[in-house]
Design a protein around this motif. Structure first.
Motif, mmCIF file in Angstrom:
data_model
loop_
_atom_site.group_PDB
_atom_site.id
_atom_site.type_symbol
_atom_site.label_atom_id
_atom_site.label_comp_id
_atom_site.label_asym_id
_atom_site.label_seq_id
_atom_site.Cartn_x
_atom_site.Cartn_y
_atom_site.Cartn_z
ATOM 1 N N ASP A 33 0.850 -1.186 0.000
ATOM 2 C CA ASP A 33 0.000 0.000 0.000
ATOM 3 C C ASP A 33 0.889 1.240 0.000
ATOM 4 N N LEU A 34 0.759 2.059 -1.042
ATOM 5 C CA LEU A 34 1.597 3.250 -1.180
ATOM 6 C C LEU A 34 0.930 4.518 -0.660
ATOM 7 N N SER A 35 -0.275 4.420 -0.154
ATOM 8 C CA SER A 35 -1.009 5.622 0.247
ATOM 9 C C SER A 35 -0.287 6.415 1.330
ATOM 10 N N ALA A 36 0.328 5.755 2.289
ATOM 11 C CA ALA A 36 1.050 6.477 3.355
ATOM 12 C C ALA A 36 2.265 7.213 2.787
ATOM 13 N N ILE A 37 2.963 6.588 1.849
ATOM 14 C CA ILE A 37 4.129 7.232 1.218
ATOM 15 C C ILE A 37 3.678 8.468 0.445
ATOM 16 N N LYS A 38 2.606 8.345 -0.313
ATOM 17 C CA LYS A 38 2.113 9.476 -1.100
ATOM 18 C C LYS A 38 1.669 10.617 -0.181
ATOM 19 N N GLN A 39 1.039 10.277 0.932
ATOM 20 C CA GLN A 39 0.613 11.298 1.891
ATOM 21 C C GLN A 39 1.835 11.959 2.536
ATOM 22 N N GLN A 40 2.800 11.159 2.961
ATOM 23 C CA GLN A 40 4.023 11.694 3.566
ATOM 24 C C GLN A 40 4.790 12.568 2.569
ATOM 25 N N ALA A 41 4.779 12.179 1.300
ATOM 26 C CA ALA A 41 5.490 12.932 0.259
ATOM 27 C C ALA A 41 4.693 14.153 -0.213
ATOM 28 N N ARG A 42 3.482 14.316 0.314
ATOM 29 C CA ARG A 42 2.602 15.435 -0.051
ATOM 30 C C ARG A 42 2.307 15.476 -1.549
ATOM 31 N N VAL A 43 1.982 14.319 -2.101
ATOM 32 C CA VAL A 43 1.588 14.248 -3.512
ATOM 33 C C VAL A 43 0.084 14.480 -3.573
ATOM 34 N N PRO A 44 -0.348 15.570 -4.227
ATOM 35 C CA PRO A 44 -1.790 15.820 -4.318
ATOM 36 C C PRO A 44 -2.508 14.645 -4.984
ATOM 37 N N GLU A 45 -3.717 14.396 -4.541
ATOM 38 C CA GLU A 45 -4.482 13.266 -5.083
ATOM 39 C C GLU A 45 -4.601 13.344 -6.603
ATOM 40 N N SER A 46 -4.769 14.550 -7.133
ATOM 41 C CA SER A 46 -4.923 14.729 -8.582
ATOM 42 C C SER A 46 -3.639 14.430 -9.357
ATOM 43 N N MET A 47 -2.506 14.345 -8.670
ATOM 44 C CA MET A 47 -1.217 14.118 -9.311
ATOM 45 C C MET A 47 -0.694 12.700 -9.087
ATOM 46 N N GLN A 48 -1.423 11.877 -8.373
ATOM 47 C CA GLN A 48 -0.931 10.556 -8.014
ATOM 48 C C GLN A 48 -0.905 9.591 -9.187
ATOM 49 N N ALA A 49 0.050 8.677 -9.116
ATOM 50 C CA ALA A 49 0.232 7.629 -10.125
ATOM 51 C C ALA A 49 0.608 6.347 -9.395
ATOM 52 N N CYS A 50 1.225 5.413 -10.095
ATOM 53 C CA CYS A 50 1.444 4.100 -9.482
ATOM 54 C C CYS A 50 2.713 3.980 -8.634
ATOM 55 N N HIS A 51 3.703 4.843 -8.808
ATOM 56 C CA HIS A 51 4.889 4.752 -7.952
ATOM 57 C C HIS A 51 5.366 6.146 -7.572
ATOM 58 N N THR A 52 6.098 6.201 -6.467
ATOM 59 C CA THR A 52 6.614 7.456 -5.941
ATOM 60 C C THR A 52 8.098 7.271 -5.678
ATOM 61 N N ALA A 53 8.895 8.259 -6.075
ATOM 62 C CA ALA A 53 10.341 8.193 -5.834
ATOM 63 C C ALA A 53 10.797 9.465 -5.126
ATOM 64 N N VAL A 54 11.899 9.332 -4.411
ATOM 65 C CA VAL A 54 12.553 10.465 -3.759
ATOM 66 C C VAL A 54 13.985 10.474 -4.256
ATOM 67 N N ILE A 55 14.458 11.655 -4.663
ATOM 68 C CA ILE A 55 15.810 11.771 -5.202
ATOM 69 C C ILE A 55 16.498 12.984 -4.586
ATOM 70 N N GLY A 56 17.800 12.900 -4.459
ATOM 71 C CA GLY A 56 18.584 14.036 -3.991
ATOM 72 C C GLY A 56 19.283 13.747 -2.683
ATOM 73 N N ASP A 57 20.340 14.473 -2.470
ATOM 74 C CA ASP A 57 21.099 14.340 -1.226
ATOM 75 C C ASP A 57 20.765 15.494 -0.291
ATOM 76 N N ASP A 58 21.354 16.662 -0.566
ATOM 77 C CA ASP A 58 21.100 17.826 0.275
ATOM 78 C C ASP A 58 19.708 18.398 0.047
ATOM 79 N N ARG A 59 19.196 18.268 -1.155
ATOM 80 C CA ARG A 59 17.858 18.758 -1.511
ATOM 81 C C ARG A 59 17.058 17.570 -2.038
#
Length: 126
Positions: A33-59
């Motif tokens: 279930d990715l819903s908690a990740i999407k919520q934590q990542a603040r992905v608006p419902e209208s922008m959601q898709a099937c996977h979520t990634a986080v990239i970057g070191d300092d930013r």
């Protein structure tokens, strides 16, 4: 880049492999279930898709859905003051969805504030 996805999703696997082949260091976190990740990542419902990634070191940036590699590379080279980028849904022709470089769809930028409306970051297929 850490990619949160379903172990059963073939299109996510194609997208992840393409990111690896492009030289991104990819860590995969398979989840039921990715819903908690999407919520934590603040992905608006209208922008959601099937996977979520986080990239970057300092930013840290969020990458939601079948974002083309060109858009990720642009974001990482320009380092804009945004929360991340997204391709909502699963557009045909996007990376992982029967990739077609002529496919037309929009990559949206996500603002730093939850109240910020998504903006066009890049238009593909033009």
């Amino acid at each position: 880049m850490t990619v949160y996805k379903s172990a059963l999703c073939g299109c996510c696997e194609i997208w992840t492999e393409a990111a690896k082949e492009a030289g991104f260091h990819v860590v995969i976190e398979d989840m039921e279930d990715l819903s908690a990740i999407k919520q934590q990542a603040r992905v608006p419902e209208s922008m959601q898709a099937c996977h979520t990634a986080v990239i970057g070191d300092d930013r840290k940036y969020i990458i939601e859905g079948h974002v083309p590699l060109e858009a990720i590379q642009k974001m990482m080279s320009e380092r804009p003051d945004i929360h991340g980028i997204a391709v909502p849904g699963m557009p045909q022709g996007s990376l992982g969805m029967g990739y077609d470089p002529k496919a037309k769809y929009t990559v949206f930028s996500l603002g730093n504030k939850a109240s910020d409306a998504p903006q066009s970051f890049m238009t593909m297929g033009e």
